[in-house]
Design an enzyme around this catalytic site. Sequence first.
Site, PDB file in Angstrom:
ATOM      1  N   HIS A 112     -60.317  45.615 -59.611  1.00 32.62           N
ATOM      2  CA  HIS A 112     -61.093  44.505 -60.178  1.00 32.62           C
ATOM      3  C   HIS A 112     -60.660  43.156 -59.584  1.00 32.62           C
ATOM      4  O   HIS A 112     -61.468  42.414 -59.057  1.00 32.62           O
ATOM      5  CB  HIS A 112     -60.947  44.492 -61.699  1.00 32.62           C
ATOM      6  CG  HIS A 112     -61.183  43.157 -62.325  1.00 32.62           C
ATOM      7  ND1 HIS A 112     -62.440  42.594 -62.408  1.00 32.62           N
ATOM      8  CD2 HIS A 112     -60.338  42.246 -62.869  1.00 32.62           C
ATOM      9  CE1 HIS A 112     -62.358  41.403 -62.991  1.00 32.62           C
ATOM     10  NE2 HIS A 112     -61.094  41.159 -63.278  1.00 32.62           N
ATOM     11  N   PHE A 113     -59.351  42.853 -59.663  1.00 35.23           N
ATOM     12  CA  PHE A 113     -59.024  41.464 -59.341  1.00 35.23           C
ATOM     13  C   PHE A 113     -58.945  41.195 -57.843  1.00 35.23           C
ATOM     14  O   PHE A 113     -58.851  40.037 -57.450  1.00 35.23           O
ATOM     15  CB  PHE A 113     -57.795  40.957 -60.110  1.00 35.23           C
ATOM     16  CG  PHE A 113     -56.485  41.611 -59.799  1.00 35.23           C
ATOM     17  CD1 PHE A 113     -55.876  41.412 -58.585  1.00 35.23           C
ATOM     18  CD2 PHE A 113     -55.841  42.375 -60.760  1.00 35.23           C
ATOM     19  CE1 PHE A 113     -54.654  41.988 -58.302  1.00 35.23           C
ATOM     20  CE2 PHE A 113     -54.619  42.961 -60.487  1.00 35.23           C
ATOM     21  CZ  PHE A 113     -54.030  42.767 -59.260  1.00 35.23           C
ATOM     22  N   HIS A 114     -59.028  42.233 -57.018  1.00 35.11           N
ATOM     23  CA  HIS A 114     -59.191  41.929 -55.597  1.00 35.11           C
ATOM     24  C   HIS A 114     -60.629  41.523 -55.281  1.00 35.11           C
ATOM     25  O   HIS A 114     -60.905  41.063 -54.178  1.00 35.11           O
ATOM     26  CB  HIS A 114     -58.728  43.092 -54.728  1.00 35.11           C
ATOM     27  CG  HIS A 114     -57.228  43.140 -54.600  1.00 35.11           C
ATOM     28  ND1 HIS A 114     -56.423  43.653 -55.587  1.00 35.11           N
ATOM     29  CD2 HIS A 114     -56.387  42.694 -53.643  1.00 35.11           C
ATOM     30  CE1 HIS A 114     -55.153  43.527 -55.225  1.00 35.11           C
ATOM     31  NE2 HIS A 114     -55.107  42.951 -54.048  1.00 35.11           N
ATOM     32  N   HIS A 134     -54.190  34.533 -68.604  1.00 33.74           N
ATOM     33  CA  HIS A 134     -55.640  34.574 -68.449  1.00 33.74           C
ATOM     34  C   HIS A 134     -56.274  33.262 -68.015  1.00 33.74           C
ATOM     35  O   HIS A 134     -57.072  33.276 -67.088  1.00 33.74           O
ATOM     36  CB  HIS A 134     -56.379  35.204 -69.619  1.00 33.74           C
ATOM     37  CG  HIS A 134     -57.711  35.687 -69.129  1.00 33.74           C
ATOM     38  ND1 HIS A 134     -57.857  36.834 -68.393  1.00 33.74           N
ATOM     39  CD2 HIS A 134     -58.923  35.104 -69.116  1.00 33.74           C
ATOM     40  CE1 HIS A 134     -59.107  36.948 -67.982  1.00 33.74           C
ATOM     41  NE2 HIS A 134     -59.782  35.908 -68.414  1.00 33.74           N
ATOM     42  N   TYR A 144     -58.830  31.627 -64.331  1.00 33.79           N
ATOM     43  CA  TYR A 144     -59.886  30.618 -64.156  1.00 33.79           C
ATOM     44  C   TYR A 144     -59.403  29.457 -63.308  1.00 33.79           C
ATOM     45  O   TYR A 144     -60.204  28.793 -62.650  1.00 33.79           O
ATOM     46  CB  TYR A 144     -60.430  30.167 -65.511  1.00 33.79           C
ATOM     47  CG  TYR A 144     -61.103  31.318 -66.193  1.00 33.79           C
ATOM     48  CD1 TYR A 144     -62.314  31.801 -65.710  1.00 33.79           C
ATOM     49  CD2 TYR A 144     -60.498  31.987 -67.239  1.00 33.79           C
ATOM     50  CE1 TYR A 144     -62.901  32.914 -66.262  1.00 33.79           C
ATOM     51  CE2 TYR A 144     -61.087  33.102 -67.804  1.00 33.79           C
ATOM     52  CZ  TYR A 144     -62.287  33.567 -67.314  1.00 33.79           C
ATOM     53  OH  TYR A 144     -62.856  34.675 -67.853  1.00 33.79           O
ATOM     54  N   ARG A 195     -51.264  51.685 -61.512  1.00 33.93           N
ATOM     55  CA  ARG A 195     -51.092  50.575 -60.603  1.00 33.93           C
ATOM     56  C   ARG A 195     -49.593  50.339 -60.424  1.00 33.93           C
ATOM     57  O   ARG A 195     -48.785  50.942 -61.115  1.00 33.93           O
ATOM     58  CB  ARG A 195     -51.775  49.322 -61.158  1.00 33.93           C
ATOM     59  CG  ARG A 195     -51.116  48.794 -62.411  1.00 33.93           C
ATOM     60  CD  ARG A 195     -51.871  47.633 -63.043  1.00 33.93           C
ATOM     61  NE  ARG A 195     -51.683  46.392 -62.313  1.00 33.93           N
ATOM     62  CZ  ARG A 195     -51.856  45.178 -62.863  1.00 33.93           C
ATOM     63  NH1 ARG A 195     -52.207  45.076 -64.130  1.00 33.93           N
ATOM     64  NH2 ARG A 195     -51.687  44.089 -62.162  1.00 33.93           N
ATOM     65  N   ARG A 196     -49.214  49.453 -59.509  1.00 37.71           N
ATOM     66  CA  ARG A 196     -47.833  49.002 -59.337  1.00 37.71           C
ATOM     67  C   ARG A 196     -46.836  50.156 -59.255  1.00 37.71           C
ATOM     68  O   ARG A 196     -45.794  50.135 -59.893  1.00 37.71           O
ATOM     69  CB  ARG A 196     -47.424  48.140 -60.529  1.00 37.71           C
ATOM     70  CG  ARG A 196     -48.255  46.928 -60.710  1.00 37.71           C
ATOM     71  CD  ARG A 196     -47.843  46.186 -61.943  1.00 37.71           C
ATOM     72  NE  ARG A 196     -47.940  44.763 -61.747  1.00 37.71           N
ATOM     73  CZ  ARG A 196     -47.520  43.860 -62.600  1.00 37.71           C
ATOM     74  NH1 ARG A 196     -46.948  44.239 -63.701  1.00 37.71           N
ATOM     75  NH2 ARG A 196     -47.641  42.603 -62.361  1.00 37.71           N
TER      76      ARG A 196
END
Lengths: 265, 564
Positions: free
Chosen positions: B376-378, B222, B226, B439-440
């Site tokens: 989300h993370f794209h 995590h 950042y 996913r994946r």
Amino acid sequence: MDRSEKMAIWFAVLLMLSFAGALVYAFFGLNIRFPGCVTDRTPFTKGKVIQRGVGEYEVQYVAKMWAFEPAELEIPVGSKVDIYLSSIDVNHGFQIKFTNVNLMAVPGAVNYAQITFDKPGDYPLVCHEYCGAGHQNMMGMIRVKPRESSLSGAVPESDVGIEQPKAEGLPTVNEAGMALLNAKGCTACHSLDGTRMVGPSLKGVFGREEELEDGSKVVVDEAYILESIKNPMAKIVKGYPKVMVPMPMTEQEIKQLVEIVKGIR
Amino acid sequence: MQNKPVEVPSYLRLIILVEILLPVLLLVLGVYHGMLQTLYRAGIIKSSSFLGLDYYQGLTLHGVVNAIVFTTLFAVAFGRALVLYSLGEPSKSAAWISFILMMVGTVVAAIAMLAGKATVLYTFYPPLQAHPAFYIGATLLVVGSWVAFFSWVPVYLKWRREHPGVKTPLAIVGVFSTFIVWFTATVPLAVEILFLILPWSFGWVDGINVTLSRILFWFFGHPLVYFWLLPAYTMYYAMLPKLAGGKLYSDRAGRFIFMVFIFLSAPLGLHHQYSDPSISAVWKWIHGIFTLGVAVPSFITAFTIAASLEYAAHLKGGKGLFAWWFKLPYFDSKNYLFGYFFCGLLLFLVGGVTGIINSSLSMNGVVHNTSWVPGHFHTTLGGPTYLAFTGMTLFLVTSLTGKKLAFPRLNVLVPYFWLFGTSVFCWAMSTGGLSGQPRRTNMGLTYTNPESPLYQADWVWTAHMSAVAGVIMFISFAMYFLVVIATLMKRSTEPKMLEFPIAEPLHDEPAGAFTNFTPWLVTSVVFLVIAYAPPLMTFSDGTFENSKRFSPDSPVPAPVEKKP
């Protein structure tokens, strides 16, 4: 720091605090739970269905490369199911489609969720954590039957465990044969009782005619079994994924396996 | 605030250029396979491999190249440039050592992945086992980045002594908070690799503690996000207001948020493990609440950056509540960084909101490990991070080589294509995820293949939409790659000087409590102990140390190689 900036900060803090409040309400008020630490079960290696009462089940799911055990579960609508989940090899995912049951299967640990099936239908059970080459084949099924359909016989009335996979078909393989089939990983993808898993079932496979990917037909003989063990990609039965890899084993073991497979009726 | 062109020593110019251009080259592979995954998942490619690259092998490459190699190498290069520009020149030998370590690490890990010996995805959860070279390569990359960071610290301390009463440049606060977060993140990673994974993957010990390795991974995983985000934040605070033609609305807000990230980015890794067994719900609660806390600095950023843009637009005659938005330089080809930064910010609006949803303990059952998560993370890693990093790469390449940007009018469109493609992708993946799409997963072989008994008809249309998006994103990257290559092929016509567009603050207040890092480092340690000491103590007792090695190809544990 000017006034609007202070307001923005306070707005952000209050918004997050209200979200935290919503989480507390969801947990205690709406009873939306997430997995914690299970201490009353030790990791198990066999799938198991236990009927505790009318419409009450405990299912011990084993996730393994690349199938769930039990692969299929049939229960009447309205059943309350306590799901326990463990893995015997790598990490797996466990999501029951159309529900919010969403767990990780971690080797050496037991996960837990409870769900009541209020609507009849087929609920696919999907592995959502990458677990190797056959990951995309790893699906199970929960069939929730309408109340009027006859389930007599399928589910015992009393508190007894049904061991899965079903024991029929097994007598043709002796204990040593079973041990070899398990040790070489065959049973992870090939059932002995005719159930469709990742690969074709071995039940009665000797002498069977199979249709291959390219449409040609082949009769399963000793040579075909031998080839399929040594070079699994050579001839793939139509409709099955190309995921099998040669397992490390001696010539002696291969000979034994061919004999064992021939004998599975 | 210093704003003078600086000459970069030629050795450092070479190091920085390789560190930003090698990732761009590797991204060709990473982005290509990103697009291929969308085609596999949609069932357009119904195969386990395509052109010699297996789906999961490509997925490993996609994750490791895009999320680890590209980000780490760029962040180090960007840090080198900013430290030189704002503080002074760090140790030359440290620069070379860190550079060589990172290059060797990248090459070793890349070989392991391309050889198909490390198809374990970028999370490499044991007991799936990769070739030891994969872990060693990753370790070298990380250690190299540490060497670079530690060589900047004395330069900073010297600058502080020589400039009493002067505020540290905000960009430097950004760079140092980036690498403090990175160091916090990579210590547990190093522990996981050196003490758990390597002895086990070499066969020196028999079993591995899977749960402990998962906790250590997300202890890294995590703060890692950042680390991806903070260089972009550094650019947003220190540079974007200037590019927009104005000033940074609040200097103090910038210092505040960077310090908050130092102590709040790590103690929340368990929110990746809400669905895990054998972790007490109490610790999931604590990490969940901390996660809500770390959303606050991003809200402040949204406010401060929007206020800075509004100020700039007002200077240009922008008026009204919303009309000022039309006064910003969206398509100014000389000022292309504005478009790259702005599109990243728009994507991050979505990424921030979906991130808060992911933090929710009660929503986790709906979204965990579904295609919602890559959706989300794209819009975070694939949004502000990707766009700020690729945009800044162009800026550094042109500054350090003295070459003019090629195809400027094509380049200015690149971020908007990316914005469009990624928005569609996020929407399609999120929608699919809400209906349970995993996913994946190479879904084209089974779930989106009408001939398979596992076919799920309701997953097909969203998978097709994400394939459309994947192609658009690939086109955007191809345009970008063309600009980079064409620029490199030009002659040097400009002076090889580095001058960052550093913004002045509008409200310039004393830094106060945010002057020094020390109090925030202490706070960080306190938070980490609270959040991680109890769960780690629970899992280091050896209860679960029994997992054998598994190859991704076989359900049978890998045999231990007998050593002669």
